[in-house]
Design a protein around this motif. Structure first.
Motif, PDB file in Angstrom:
ATOM      1  N   ARG A 150      47.063   5.134  29.271  1.00 21.71           N
ATOM      2  CA  ARG A 150      46.021   4.146  29.496  1.00 21.71           C
ATOM      3  C   ARG A 150      44.658   4.811  29.636  1.00 21.71           C
ATOM      4  O   ARG A 150      44.505   5.789  30.370  1.00 21.71           O
ATOM      5  CB  ARG A 150      46.309   3.321  30.751  1.00 21.71           C
ATOM      6  N   LEU A 151      43.667   4.267  28.895  1.00 20.90           N
ATOM      7  CA  LEU A 151      42.266   4.692  29.008  1.00 20.90           C
ATOM      8  C   LEU A 151      42.111   6.207  28.871  1.00 20.90           C
ATOM      9  O   LEU A 151      41.347   6.840  29.605  1.00 20.90           O
ATOM     10  CB  LEU A 151      41.661   4.211  30.342  1.00 20.90           C
ATOM     11  N   ARG A 152      42.821   6.764  27.897  1.00 19.37           N
ATOM     12  CA  ARG A 152      42.696   8.182  27.622  1.00 19.37           C
ATOM     13  C   ARG A 152      41.432   8.449  26.813  1.00 19.37           C
ATOM     14  O   ARG A 152      41.064   7.670  25.936  1.00 19.37           O
ATOM     15  CB  ARG A 152      43.914   8.685  26.845  1.00 19.37           C
ATOM     16  N   ALA A 153      40.791   9.584  27.077  1.00 20.18           N
ATOM     17  CA  ALA A 153      39.593   9.962  26.330  1.00 20.18           C
ATOM     18  C   ALA A 153      39.979  10.375  24.911  1.00 20.18           C
ATOM     19  O   ALA A 153      41.147  10.664  24.629  1.00 20.18           O
ATOM     20  CB  ALA A 153      38.878  11.109  27.036  1.00 20.18           C
ATOM     21  N   PRO A 154      39.007  10.360  24.007  1.00 18.35           N
ATOM     22  CA  PRO A 154      39.312  10.760  22.620  1.00 18.35           C
ATOM     23  C   PRO A 154      39.948  12.151  22.564  1.00 18.35           C
ATOM     24  O   PRO A 154      39.548  13.077  23.278  1.00 18.35           O
ATOM     25  CB  PRO A 154      37.937  10.745  21.950  1.00 18.35           C
ATOM     26  N   SER A 155      40.955  12.272  21.688  1.00 16.58           N
ATOM     27  CA  SER A 155      41.677  13.529  21.517  1.00 16.58           C
ATOM     28  C   SER A 155      42.195  13.589  20.090  1.00 16.58           C
ATOM     29  O   SER A 155      41.955  12.671  19.282  1.00 16.58           O
ATOM     30  CB  SER A 155      42.837  13.621  22.516  1.00 16.58           C
ATOM     31  N   LEU A 156      42.919  14.672  19.762  1.00 17.07           N
ATOM     32  CA  LEU A 156      43.485  14.778  18.423  1.00 17.07           C
ATOM     33  C   LEU A 156      44.510  13.682  18.172  1.00 17.07           C
ATOM     34  O   LEU A 156      44.606  13.156  17.063  1.00 17.07           O
ATOM     35  CB  LEU A 156      44.120  16.163  18.239  1.00 17.07           C
ATOM     36  N   ALA A 157      45.277  13.342  19.184  1.00 16.52           N
ATOM     37  CA  ALA A 157      46.286  12.294  19.014  1.00 16.52           C
ATOM     38  C   ALA A 157      45.647  10.917  18.916  1.00 16.52           C
ATOM     39  O   ALA A 157      46.122  10.052  18.176  1.00 16.52           O
ATOM     40  CB  ALA A 157      47.285  12.340  20.174  1.00 16.52           C
ATOM     41  N   HIS A 158      44.576  10.721  19.659  1.00 16.10           N
ATOM     42  CA  HIS A 158      43.871   9.427  19.658  1.00 16.10           C
ATOM     43  C   HIS A 158      42.380   9.717  19.469  1.00 16.10           C
ATOM     44  O   HIS A 158      41.628   9.851  20.449  1.00 16.10           O
ATOM     45  CB  HIS A 158      44.109   8.675  20.961  1.00 16.10           C
ATOM     46  N   PRO A 159      41.903   9.809  18.222  1.00 17.02           N
ATOM     47  CA  PRO A 159      40.507  10.219  17.965  1.00 17.02           C
ATOM     48  C   PRO A 159      39.452   9.349  18.628  1.00 17.02           C
ATOM     49  O   PRO A 159      38.361   9.837  18.934  1.00 17.02           O
ATOM     50  CB  PRO A 159      40.406  10.147  16.439  1.00 17.02           C
ATOM     51  N   GLY A 212      35.203  -8.333  18.123  1.00 14.56           N
ATOM     52  CA  GLY A 212      34.630  -9.008  19.280  1.00 14.56           C
ATOM     53  C   GLY A 212      35.613  -9.082  20.430  1.00 14.56           C
ATOM     54  O   GLY A 212      35.245  -8.908  21.609  1.00 14.56           O
ATOM     55  N   LEU A 213      36.874  -9.332  20.103  1.00 14.81           N
ATOM     56  CA  LEU A 213      37.901  -9.364  21.140  1.00 14.81           C
ATOM     57  C   LEU A 213      38.116  -7.983  21.741  1.00 14.81           C
ATOM     58  O   LEU A 213      38.370  -7.849  22.949  1.00 14.81           O
ATOM     59  CB  LEU A 213      39.206  -9.907  20.543  1.00 14.81           C
ATOM     60  N   LEU A 214      38.020  -6.932  20.924  1.00 14.60           N
ATOM     61  CA  LEU A 214      38.114  -5.567  21.452  1.00 14.60           C
ATOM     62  C   LEU A 214      37.021  -5.307  22.481  1.00 14.60           C
ATOM     63  O   LEU A 214      37.266  -4.714  23.542  1.00 14.60           O
ATOM     64  CB  LEU A 214      38.002  -4.556  20.319  1.00 14.60           C
ATOM     65  N   LEU A 215      35.789  -5.741  22.154  1.00 15.60           N
ATOM     66  CA  LEU A 215      34.689  -5.544  23.102  1.00 15.60           C
ATOM     67  C   LEU A 215      34.931  -6.322  24.387  1.00 15.60           C
ATOM     68  O   LEU A 215      34.663  -5.830  25.487  1.00 15.60           O
ATOM     69  CB  LEU A 215      33.374  -5.978  22.454  1.00 15.60           C
ATOM     70  N   ALA A 216      35.425  -7.547  24.258  1.00 20.82           N
ATOM     71  CA  ALA A 216      35.662  -8.372  25.445  1.00 20.82           C
ATOM     72  C   ALA A 216      36.775  -7.783  26.312  1.00 20.82           C
ATOM     73  O   ALA A 216      36.667  -7.744  27.552  1.00 20.82           O
ATOM     74  CB  ALA A 216      36.012  -9.794  25.023  1.00 20.82           C
ATOM     75  N   GLU A 217      37.848  -7.310  25.679  1.00 18.77           N
ATOM     76  CA  GLU A 217      38.971  -6.763  26.438  1.00 18.77           C
ATOM     77  C   GLU A 217      38.592  -5.494  27.194  1.00 18.77           C
ATOM     78  O   GLU A 217      39.056  -5.263  28.316  1.00 18.77           O
ATOM     79  CB  GLU A 217      40.134  -6.459  25.492  1.00 18.77           C
ATOM     80  N   ASN A 218      37.771  -4.663  26.577  1.00 19.23           N
ATOM     81  CA  ASN A 218      37.451  -3.361  27.168  1.00 19.23           C
ATOM     82  C   ASN A 218      36.177  -3.361  27.996  1.00 19.23           C
ATOM     83  O   ASN A 218      35.826  -2.337  28.590  1.00 19.23           O
ATOM     84  CB  ASN A 218      37.333  -2.313  26.064  1.00 19.23           C
ATOM     85  N   GLN A 219      35.458  -4.493  28.026  1.00 21.73           N
ATOM     86  CA  GLN A 219      34.208  -4.555  28.773  1.00 21.73           C
ATOM     87  C   GLN A 219      34.385  -4.220  30.255  1.00 21.73           C
ATOM     88  O   GLN A 219      33.560  -3.505  30.836  1.00 21.73           O
ATOM     89  CB  GLN A 219      33.589  -5.944  28.606  1.00 21.73           C
ATOM     90  N   GLU A 261      32.514   1.431  32.485  1.00 18.15           N
ATOM     91  CA  GLU A 261      32.066   2.570  33.299  1.00 18.15           C
ATOM     92  C   GLU A 261      33.119   3.667  33.353  1.00 18.15           C
ATOM     93  O   GLU A 261      32.806   4.849  33.259  1.00 18.15           O
ATOM     94  CB  GLU A 261      31.733   2.089  34.709  1.00 18.15           C
ATOM     95  N   ARG A 262      34.361   3.277  33.455  1.00 17.77           N
ATOM     96  CA  ARG A 262      35.437   4.265  33.582  1.00 17.77           C
ATOM     97  C   ARG A 262      35.805   4.880  32.245  1.00 17.77           C
ATOM     98  O   ARG A 262      36.087   6.081  32.167  1.00 17.77           O
ATOM     99  CB  ARG A 262      36.655   3.594  34.206  1.00 17.77           C
ATOM    100  N   ALA A 263      35.813   4.069  31.194  1.00 13.90           N
ATOM    101  CA  ALA A 263      36.206   4.531  29.861  1.00 13.90           C
ATOM    102  C   ALA A 263      35.223   3.989  28.833  1.00 13.90           C
ATOM    103  O   ALA A 263      35.531   3.046  28.107  1.00 13.90           O
ATOM    104  CB  ALA A 263      37.635   4.087  29.539  1.00 13.90           C
ATOM    105  N   PRO A 264      34.008   4.557  28.757  1.00 17.91           N
ATOM    106  CA  PRO A 264      32.993   3.998  27.854  1.00 17.91           C
ATOM    107  C   PRO A 264      33.401   4.042  26.393  1.00 17.91           C
ATOM    108  O   PRO A 264      32.922   3.243  25.598  1.00 17.91           O
ATOM    109  CB  PRO A 264      31.766   4.880  28.132  1.00 17.91           C
ATOM    110  N   TRP A 265      34.286   4.985  26.018  1.00 19.94           N
ATOM    111  CA  TRP A 265      34.700   5.056  24.615  1.00 19.94           C
ATOM    112  C   TRP A 265      35.435   3.790  24.171  1.00 19.94           C
ATOM    113  O   TRP A 265      35.428   3.462  22.990  1.00 19.94           O
ATOM    114  CB  TRP A 265      35.604   6.272  24.415  1.00 19.94           C
TER     115      TRP A 265
END
Length: 614
Positions: free
Chosen positions: A357-366, A530-537, A541-545
């Motif tokens: 959950r809420l992992r920062a960008p990496s090789l597995a998840h760019p 748009g739904l992606l933006l709404a879900e992650n809004q 602060e914790r996971a801006p990516w």
């Protein structure tokens, strides 16, 4: 005279049809208003037929559509917009307060938009009277990114960074002038970027007209010439400015939601979702009146600024052959967008991994992961099919319909005025109130109004192009309407309208995204942007990516649209470079002795065509 009467009748019929549609909302709604009122006021009572019939009689909707419409129109005529079905209070005071808040926000946002448009055009205005404009034009990517940023994302960033983190300005509420700054910036910056791009597209043609050349030859300052060039170009943009007025009022729902502003857009959204139709009717009626005032004022201002030049056929064409823009930027942006979407399509957008959950960008998840551990690259890639293809199809249809209707302004103008009263968000609310929300609701709402700016732009450009000197001369040589349309008018008007349509493509995608953000479109687990933006809004602060990933592809789409619009500029016939604007003033302009003869010639031209400047 007959044409004016017919146009007036057509305008009245369309406006009357829209008002009647608003009045019939209680009859058109897919749910039983009596059941909605019962659940809101007395949830413990059983919805028996007798109870529901009694509520319908109290609401005045027990009859058919004629009675429902008659009761509502009669109340409007008396200044009575009814009572809220949920609270039982009068509708008019609440809607008037919400309208006042929206008008104040709209006024400040328009000021921000004008300043932003000036900043976008600053380089052209600074160099227009001093530099030869025959070369390639540079820049514009920054304004493209700004124009393509979602308003609700700009609002969220400003509220979080400036309001909460830095504490410079209040981020929530509506208690005074300082509370208008952040939401006005969120609304005005993207709108100003679009207006600035449209104005920047017209300015080179204005600087190349004889009056500008003569003014430069006589030693007038570049600032004076630039001011008159802006005045020359503004009439073609005023109709679109009228569209912005309504959009910044009724279409500011997402920004009002983020900043907790009790404006008209938020009020109508809450009323639509709660099925409080009297409030929704009053809000829509307020927007209809505002649209009529905005479009009428824009039309009058354009007439005053242009003066008698349109009537006398004394204008010059602003749309002259220009060197095409560079092909590398749009190819590069398009390639990046295709690669991102292609790689994302090879991944599973629905695969859950709560341990990631809420992992920062990496090789597995760019691009990182979201709150459920789903791969953001996969969701962005699959969302491209839902967002980009739909936005492209809507934009193409809007371009075709806008050009066709723009060719018949007497038919299109009343239609535009009617559509102008209903921003996409409000139309989606009305559709939701009647048939409910769904995947087709955003497409219908956005497509129904996306053609209006293009039709307005086409009609405004045609009106000025028909008043140019070369069209007047061609008519004098016996050319018919078909010849003028095919060989003179369309070649001059289609390129800027096509570039306008490309500039609108990110806006269409943003409108779809905004409706998804408000919950009026695609529903989870759809990867629509748009739904992606709404879900992650909530996790910005914790996971801006998680928010930056869909926002970045939207910005990339904006950069692609603007650079592609610049690359579509048509070069002069025969492959020759266009004449330099200051060539008629001699090799050195007014500064050298060799330019005296050219200056006198240019002065003669500007004296004969002074009506253009006046």
């Amino acid at each position: 005279m007959r044409q004016r009467v017919a146009t007036a009748v057509w305008r009245v019929l369309l406006a009357g049809g829209l008002v009647c549609g608003v009045g019939l909302l209680p009859w058109l709604t897919r749910t039983d208003p009596a059941y909605t009122v019962l659940k809101a006021r007395s949830a413990e009572r059983e919805p028996t037929p007798e109870v529901l019939d009694d509520i319908r009689r109290q609401l005045g909707i027990e009859g058919g559509p004629v009675q429902v419409l008659g009761n509502w129109l009669g109340g409007v005529g008396r200044g009575d917009l009814g009572q809220s079905w949920l609270s039982g209070s009068d509708v008019l005071p609440g809607v008037a307060t919400a309208l006042g808040a929206s008008l104040l926000l709209m006024g400040v946002a328009l000021l921000v938009a004008v300043v932003t448009a000036g900043a976008v055009c600053a380089r052209t205005l600074r160099l227009g009277g001093q530099r030869r404009l025959g070369g390639r034009r540079r820049g514009g990517t920054g304004s493209a990114v700004l124009a393509s940023l979602p308003e609700f994302l700009v609002a969220s960033v400003l509220a979080t960074l400036v309001g909460v983190q830095l504490g410079w300005l209040p981020a929530l509420g509506w208690y005074g002038p300082q509370w208008t700054v952040l939401p006005a910036l969120a609304l005005g910056l993207p709108a100003g970027a679009v207006l600035g791009r449209l104005l920047d597209d017209l300015l080179p043609g204005a600087f190349a007209e004889p009056w500008a050349l003569a003014a430069a030859a006589r030693g007038l300052t570049g600032r004076s010439v630039a001011r008159q060039a802006v005045r020359r170009c503004v009439p073609a943009l005023l109709p679109n400015l009228g569209l912005f007025v309504v959009g910044l009022t009724g279409g500011a729902v997402a920004v009002e939601q983020v900043f907790d502003i009790p404006g008209l857009g938020r009020t109508t959204l809450q009323a639509a979702l709660a099925q409080d139709l009297p409030v929704l009717q009053a809000g829509t009626l307020a927007l209809v009146l505002l649209a009529a005032l905005a479009t009428g004022g824009a039309r009058l201002a354009a007439r005053l600024l242009t003066g008698p030049a349109v009537r006398d056929g004394a204008l010059f064409s602003l749309h002259r052959p220009a060197p095409p823009g560079r092909l590398l930027p749009p190819v590069l942006y398009g390639a990046v967008l295709v690669v991102v979407a292609g790689v994302g399509l090879g991944r599973d957008p629905l695969a859950l991994d709560t341990g990631q959950r809420l992992r920062a960008p990496s090789l597995a998840h760019p691009l990182g992961t979201d709150a459920l551990g789903r791969d953001l690259l996969a969701r962005v890639g699959h969302g491209a099919l839902d967002t980009l293809l739909l936005a492209s199809a809507i934009s193409a249809a809007a371009l075709l319909l806008g050009v066709l209707l723009g060719l018949v302004p007497r038919v299109a103008a009343p239609l535009v005025d009617t559509v102008n009263a209903v921003p996409p968000v409000l139309l989606a609310l009305l559709v939701t109130a009647v048939v409910g929300s769904g995947a087709a609701t955003p497409a219908f709402a956005v497509g129904a109004v996306a053609w209006a700016p293009l039709a307005t732009h086409t009609a405004a450009l045609l009106r000025q192009e028909r008043a140019t000197l070369h069209i007047t001369a061609t008519k004098g040589l016996g050319a018919g309407r078909a010849y003028l349309l095919r060989h003179e008018l369309l070649p001059a008007v289609l390129p800027p309208v096509l570039r306008h349509a490309l500039l609108r493509l990110p806006g269409v995608a943003l409108a779809l995204a905004s409706l998804g953000f408000l919950g009026l479109g695609a529903q989870p687990p759809s990867p629509e942007w748009g739904l992606l933006l709404a879900e992650n809004q909530p996790y910005a602060e914790r996971a801006p990516w998680a928010v930056l990933a869909p926002a970045a592809v939207l910005a990339l789409l904006g950069a692609l649209a603007v650079t592609a619009a610049g690359a579509l500029r048509r070069g002069p016939r025969g492959g020759r470079r266009p004449a330099r604007p200051d060539s008629s003033a001699g090799d050195g302009g007014a500064a050298g002795d060799g330019g005296a003869g050219g200056a006198r010639g240019a002065v003669g031209v500007v004296e004969k065509e002074a009506v253009v400047v006046r």
